[in-house]
Design a protein around this motif. Structure first.
Motif, PDB file in Angstrom:
ATOM      1  N   ASN A  39       0.829  -1.219   0.000  1.00  0.00           N
ATOM      2  CA  ASN A  39       0.000   0.000   0.000  1.00  0.00           C
ATOM      3  C   ASN A  39       0.861   1.267   0.000  1.00  0.00           C
ATOM      4  O   ASN A  39       0.438   2.317   0.471  1.00  0.00           O
ATOM      5  CB  ASN A  39      -0.904   0.000   1.236  1.00  0.00           C
ATOM      6  CG  ASN A  39      -1.871  -1.165   1.264  1.00  0.00           C
ATOM      7  OD1 ASN A  39      -2.894  -1.172   0.580  1.00  0.00           O
ATOM      8  ND2 ASN A  39      -1.552  -2.173   2.064  1.00  0.00           N
ATOM      9  N   ARG A  40       2.080   1.149  -0.562  1.00  0.00           N
ATOM     10  CA  ARG A  40       3.012   2.274  -0.494  1.00  0.00           C
ATOM     11  C   ARG A  40       2.517   3.493  -1.269  1.00  0.00           C
ATOM     12  O   ARG A  40       2.851   4.627  -0.931  1.00  0.00           O
ATOM     13  CB  ARG A  40       4.380   1.847  -1.016  1.00  0.00           C
ATOM     14  CG  ARG A  40       4.384   1.334  -2.433  1.00  0.00           C
ATOM     15  CD  ARG A  40       5.760   0.808  -2.840  1.00  0.00           C
ATOM     16  NE  ARG A  40       5.782   0.270  -4.210  1.00  0.00           N
ATOM     17  CZ  ARG A  40       5.437  -0.961  -4.541  1.00  0.00           C
ATOM     18  NH1 ARG A  40       5.049  -1.806  -3.593  1.00  0.00           N
ATOM     19  NH2 ARG A  40       5.484  -1.371  -5.805  1.00  0.00           N
ATOM     20  N   ARG A  41       1.726   3.307  -2.323  1.00  0.00           N
ATOM     21  CA  ARG A  41       1.254   4.448  -3.107  1.00  0.00           C
ATOM     22  C   ARG A  41       0.257   5.306  -2.329  1.00  0.00           C
ATOM     23  O   ARG A  41       0.039   6.465  -2.673  1.00  0.00           O
ATOM     24  CB  ARG A  41       0.620   3.961  -4.418  1.00  0.00           C
ATOM     25  CG  ARG A  41       1.623   3.317  -5.355  1.00  0.00           C
ATOM     26  CD  ARG A  41       1.067   3.086  -6.743  1.00  0.00           C
ATOM     27  NE  ARG A  41       2.109   2.622  -7.647  1.00  0.00           N
ATOM     28  CZ  ARG A  41       2.941   3.429  -8.306  1.00  0.00           C
ATOM     29  NH1 ARG A  41       2.818   4.738  -8.171  1.00  0.00           N
ATOM     30  NH2 ARG A  41       3.874   2.938  -9.104  1.00  0.00           N
ATOM     31  N   VAL A  42      -0.318   4.725  -1.307  1.00  0.00           N
ATOM     32  CA  VAL A  42      -1.209   5.499  -0.433  1.00  0.00           C
ATOM     33  C   VAL A  42      -0.443   6.030   0.773  1.00  0.00           C
ATOM     34  O   VAL A  42      -0.657   7.175   1.200  1.00  0.00           O
ATOM     35  CB  VAL A  42      -2.401   4.619   0.034  1.00  0.00           C
ATOM     36  CG1 VAL A  42      -3.305   5.394   0.996  1.00  0.00           C
ATOM     37  CG2 VAL A  42      -3.191   4.127  -1.159  1.00  0.00           C
TER      38      VAL A  42
ATOM     39  N   LEU B 210       3.095   6.388   1.334  1.00  0.00           N
ATOM     40  CA  LEU B 210       4.255   7.267   1.179  1.00  0.00           C
ATOM     41  C   LEU B 210       3.876   8.741   1.008  1.00  0.00           C
ATOM     42  O   LEU B 210       4.510   9.609   1.626  1.00  0.00           O
ATOM     43  CB  LEU B 210       5.115   6.781   0.009  1.00  0.00           C
ATOM     44  CG  LEU B 210       6.413   7.567  -0.221  1.00  0.00           C
ATOM     45  CD1 LEU B 210       7.289   7.537   1.027  1.00  0.00           C
ATOM     46  CD2 LEU B 210       7.181   7.022  -1.435  1.00  0.00           C
ATOM     47  N   PRO B 211       2.866   9.095   0.197  1.00  0.00           N
ATOM     48  CA  PRO B 211       2.507  10.523   0.117  1.00  0.00           C
ATOM     49  C   PRO B 211       2.073  11.112   1.462  1.00  0.00           C
ATOM     50  O   PRO B 211       2.206  12.328   1.669  1.00  0.00           O
ATOM     51  CB  PRO B 211       1.352  10.543  -0.901  1.00  0.00           C
ATOM     52  CG  PRO B 211       1.573   9.326  -1.738  1.00  0.00           C
ATOM     53  CD  PRO B 211       2.127   8.297  -0.817  1.00  0.00           C
TER      54      PRO B 211
ATOM     55  N   ASP C 165      10.385   1.348  -4.955  1.00  0.00           N
ATOM     56  CA  ASP C 165       9.642   2.045  -6.019  1.00  0.00           C
ATOM     57  C   ASP C 165      10.269   3.418  -6.221  1.00  0.00           C
ATOM     58  O   ASP C 165       9.855   4.412  -5.632  1.00  0.00           O
ATOM     59  CB  ASP C 165       8.167   2.164  -5.624  1.00  0.00           C
ATOM     60  CG  ASP C 165       7.275   2.527  -6.801  1.00  0.00           C
ATOM     61  OD1 ASP C 165       7.811   3.081  -7.785  1.00  0.00           O
ATOM     62  OD2 ASP C 165       6.055   2.277  -6.726  1.00  0.00           O
TER      63      ASP C 165
ATOM     64  N   GLU D 297      10.239   5.320  -8.873  1.00  0.00           N
ATOM     65  CA  GLU D 297       9.352   6.251  -9.571  1.00  0.00           C
ATOM     66  C   GLU D 297       8.411   6.956  -8.584  1.00  0.00           C
ATOM     67  O   GLU D 297       8.169   8.161  -8.688  1.00  0.00           O
ATOM     68  CB  GLU D 297       8.547   5.488 -10.624  1.00  0.00           C
ATOM     69  CG  GLU D 297       7.603   6.369 -11.441  1.00  0.00           C
ATOM     70  CD  GLU D 297       6.800   5.558 -12.439  1.00  0.00           C
ATOM     71  OE1 GLU D 297       5.891   6.134 -13.055  1.00  0.00           O
ATOM     72  OE2 GLU D 297       7.085   4.351 -12.584  1.00  0.00           O
ATOM     73  N   LEU D 298       7.887   6.214  -7.626  1.00  0.00           N
ATOM     74  CA  LEU D 298       6.982   6.805  -6.641  1.00  0.00           C
ATOM     75  C   LEU D 298       7.705   7.836  -5.776  1.00  0.00           C
ATOM     76  O   LEU D 298       7.168   8.906  -5.482  1.00  0.00           O
ATOM     77  CB  LEU D 298       6.387   5.699  -5.769  1.00  0.00           C
ATOM     78  CG  LEU D 298       5.474   6.136  -4.616  1.00  0.00           C
ATOM     79  CD1 LEU D 298       4.251   6.865  -5.157  1.00  0.00           C
ATOM     80  CD2 LEU D 298       5.078   4.941  -3.769  1.00  0.00           C
TER      81      LEU D 298
ATOM     82  N   ALA E 294       8.210  10.972  -7.769  1.00  0.00           N
ATOM     83  CA  ALA E 294       6.952  11.707  -7.913  1.00  0.00           C
ATOM     84  C   ALA E 294       6.601  12.448  -6.621  1.00  0.00           C
ATOM     85  O   ALA E 294       6.159  13.615  -6.660  1.00  0.00           O
ATOM     86  CB  ALA E 294       5.836  10.737  -8.285  1.00  0.00           C
ATOM     87  N   CYS E 295       6.789  11.799  -5.488  1.00  0.00           N
ATOM     88  CA  CYS E 295       6.528  12.460  -4.203  1.00  0.00           C
ATOM     89  C   CYS E 295       7.505  13.607  -3.972  1.00  0.00           C
ATOM     90  O   CYS E 295       7.135  14.648  -3.420  1.00  0.00           O
ATOM     91  CB  CYS E 295       6.631  11.445  -3.069  1.00  0.00           C
ATOM     92  SG  CYS E 295       5.328  10.208  -3.044  1.00  0.00           S
TER      93      CYS E 295
END
Length: 512
Positions: A411-414, A416-417, A450, A452-453, A456-457
Motif C-alpha cells: 500500500n506504499r502508493r497510499v 508514502l505521500p 519504487d 518512480e513513486l 513523484a513524491c
C-alpha cells in the motif's frame, strides 16, 4: 330458672379479647393529647419494631451466632482435644469468635490479649482448611462469610493523592495497611474456602451473593498492593466457580471502569481488574456476544484517556490483544479508538501508544489494515516528525518490523505521500542524528522498492514548497504595503456605504 340465674352472672372475657384490648390500650398510651386538637404520637415502639425487622433480616442472611443445629463450644479449645463429631461445631465457634473487630493500629494497646487470641485462632483455621479436613456445611459457610464480611468489608479514607500532579506512572511508595497481620490470614482463609473442592456451590451462592461480591469489588480500591493481589486471585476463583454470578461481575467491573474514566480518574485496582479480565476474555466463546463487544468499545478503549494510563497500560494492551486474536475484525476498531484518544502533549503516553500500536499491527490482516491506514499514517507522520527524539525513533522502528512492512509496501502508493513531507523535513532540519539516520534508512527503503513513486513524491513536495514560498512572499508584501500606507497617513478605512442594508424581518401575518 337455672338459665336465668346463669345468664345474670358476669361472663369471663376470652384470652384473645384481653390481648386485643391490651394492645389497643398500649397503642393509646403511646399518644399524648397536647390540647387544641394537636396529638403527639410516640413512635419509639414503631422504630424499635422496624429495627427488629432489619435485625431479623440480617440475621437470616448471616445469623448472629450461626448456632442453628450447631452446639456452641468453647472456641479456645484445640481441634486435637475434641472428638471428630464435635470438630464441626468447634470450627463454627472459632469463626464466630473471629467476627470481633479490634483497632489494630500501632498506637492502640487495647485488647491485646483478645487480638493475640484472634490471631492464633485465624492461623489455626487456615491450617485446618489447608489440610482438607474441614467440611463446609451451611452453618460453616454462613459463619465463614460473616467472619470475612466483618473483617474485610470496610470504607477507605479519602485519597489525598492527586494524579494530575504526577506523571503517567506513579513512583510513590505504596501505603501498607497496619492491620495486615490479621487481614492476611482472613484473606488466606477466604481464598482456601472459595477454592475448596468440598464447597457446595448451590449452598454457598446463598451467602456469596451479589452484595458480597460488590463489597469484594469495592476493596480493589485499597492502597495496599498485597491486599489487591489477594483480591485478584479470590475474584478470579469466584468468577470461575460461581457461574451464576459471572454477568453481575462483568457488569460491576464495567461500572467501576466507567466511573474511573469519566468521573474520578482515581482508582488503585484497575490494573488488577484488567489482569483478571485478560484471562476471562481468553475464555470467551466465538462468535463474541454483543455484550463483550460493548465492553471493548465503552470500557477498554476509553481507558486510554486517563493520565495514569501508564499504571495499567500493560494489562490493557493484553486485554485488547486477546480481543483481536478472538476476532481480527476488531483490530480496526481498536486502532480507531486509539487514534481518538491519541496524546498530543504527553510524550510518555505517545511512546506507550506506539508500542501498543505495533503489537496490534502484528495481528491485523490486510483487509482491516486498509480500512484505517489513511488516518493511521497521518498520525504516524506527525510522530516521525516529532521533536521528541524518542517518539520519532519509536515511530521509525515500525519499518524494522517485517510483519508491518508486509502491510506497508503493498500500500506504499497510499502511505508514502502521507509521510513523505515528514521524512523530508526530518532530513532538512531535525536536530537528532539518530533520527536523521533512521529517516535516511526509511527513505532508502522506499527508493529501492519504487524509485518512480519516490521521485513523484519528491517533485510534488518541491512544488508544494515553492507554492508555499510564493504565498509567504505575497503575505509579506501585503503587510509591507499596509505598514507603508499607515506610516504615510494615506491609509483610508473602507467606507461601509456600499454594504447592502440589513434585511428587515417581514411582519408576522399571523396574529399572536
Amino acid at each position: 330458672m337455672l338459665k336465668q340465674i346463669l345468664g345474670k352472672l358476669p361472663r369471663k372475657s376470652s384470652k384473645s379479647n384481653s390481648l386485643d384490648s391490651d394492645g389497643s390500650n398500649a397503642g393509646n398510651n403511646n399518644s399524648i393529647n397536647l390540647g387544641n386538637g394537636i396529638q403527639f404520637t410516640n413512635t419509639c415502639n414503631v422504630v424499635s419494631s422496624r429495627l427488629n425487622v432489619v435485625k431479623r433480616m440480617s440475621s437470616a442472611i448471616f445469623p448472629s451466632n450461626n448456632t442453628s443445629g450447631v452446639e456452641t463450644m468453647e472456641p479456645r479449645a484445640s481441634f486435637n482435644d475434641v472428638p471428630n463429631s464435635e470438630k464441626q461445631n468447634l470450627f463454627v465457634s472459632k469463626l464466630n469468635l473471629c467476627c470481633s473487630v479490634y483497632d489494630l493500629s500501632k498506637n492502640s494497646d487495647r485488647n491485646c490479649a483478645d487480638k493475640d487470641l484472634k490471631h492464633q485462632i485465624l492461623i489455626e483455621l487456615v491450617d485446618v482448611v489447608a489440610s482438607g479436613s474441614a467440611k463446609f456445611t451451611e452453618p460453616a459457610i454462613a459463619s465463614m462469610c460473616k467472619m470475612c464480611s466483618s473483617n474485610l468489608f470496610r470504607y477507605f479514607p479519602p485519597k489525598f493523592r492527586s494524579y494530575s500532579t504526577h506523571g503517567e506512572t506513579e513512583d510513590e511508595e505504596p501505603m501498607f495497611d497496619p492491620s495486615w497481620s490479621h487481614l492476611q490470614h482472613v484473606y488466606d482463609l477466604l481464598l482456601r474456602f472459595i477454592s475448596s473442592d468440598s464447597l457446595d456451590v448451590k449452598v454457598a451462592k446463598k451467602y456469596v451473593d451479589h452484595s458480597f461480591i460488590l463489597s469484594l469489588l469495592n476493596l480493589f480500591d485499597s492502597e495496599d498492593p498485597r491486599e489487591r493481589d489477594f483480591l485478584k486471585t479470590i475474584l478470579h476463583r469466584v468468577y470461575g466457580k460461581f457461574m451464576v454470578h459471572r454477568p453481575f461481575i462483568r457488569k460491576s467491573v464495567n461500572d467501576i471502569i466507567y466511573r474511573f474514566v469519566f468521573e474520578t480518574e482515581r482508582h488503585n485496582g484497575i490494573a488488577e481488574l484488567l489482569e483478571i479480565f485478560g484471562s476471562v476474555i481468553t475464555g470467551f466463546a466465538m462468535p463474541l456476544k454483543e455484550e463483550h463487544k460493548v465492553f471493548l468499545w465503552r470500557a477498554l478503549i476509553p481507558l486510554h484517556k486517563p493520565k495514569s494510563v501508564g499504571i495499567y497500560h500493560q494489562q490493557l494492551t493484553y486485554c485488547l490483544l486477546q480481543f483481536v486474536e478472538k476476532d481480527p475484525r476488531l483490530a480496526s476498531v481498536v486502532i480507531k479508538g486509539m487514534l481518538k484518544y491519541w496524546p498530543v502533549t504527553s510524550s510518555q503516553k505517545e511512546l506507550m501508544f506506539l508500542s501498543e500500536l505495533e503489537e496490534i499491527l502484528e495481528k491485523i490482516n490486510m483487509e482491516e489494515f486498509e480500512k484505517i491506514m489513511v488516518p493511521l499514517f497521518r498520525r504516524i507522520g506527525s510522530c516521525l516528525n516529532s521533536f521528541h527524539f524518542q517518539v520519532a525513533e519509536r515511530a521509525h522502528f515500525l519499518w524494522s518490523n517485517n510483519q508491518i512492512l508486509k502491510l506497508i509496501m503493498p500500500n506504499r502508493r497510499v502511505i508514502l505521500p502521507l509521510i513523505f513531507s515528514a521524512l523530508e523535513q526530518n532530513q532538512q532540519n531535525h536536530w537528532n542524528q539518530a533520527v536523521l539516520n533512521l529517516t535516511h534508512n526509511v527513505r532508502k527503503m522506499f527508493y529501492e522498492t519504487d524509485e518512480e513513486l519516490v521521485l513523484a513524491c519528491q517533485s510534488k513536495f518541491e512544488e508544494e514548497g515553492s507554492q508555499a514560498n510564493v504565498a509567504a512572499e505575497r503575505r509579506r508584501l501585503t503587510w509591507e504595503h499596509l505598514e507603508t500606507a499607515a506610516a504615510g497617513g494615506s491609509f483610508q478605512p473602507v467606507a461601509c456605504t456600499n454594504l447592502p442594508s440589513l434585511a428587515k424581518p417581514t411582519a408576522c401575518a399571523v396574529t399572536c
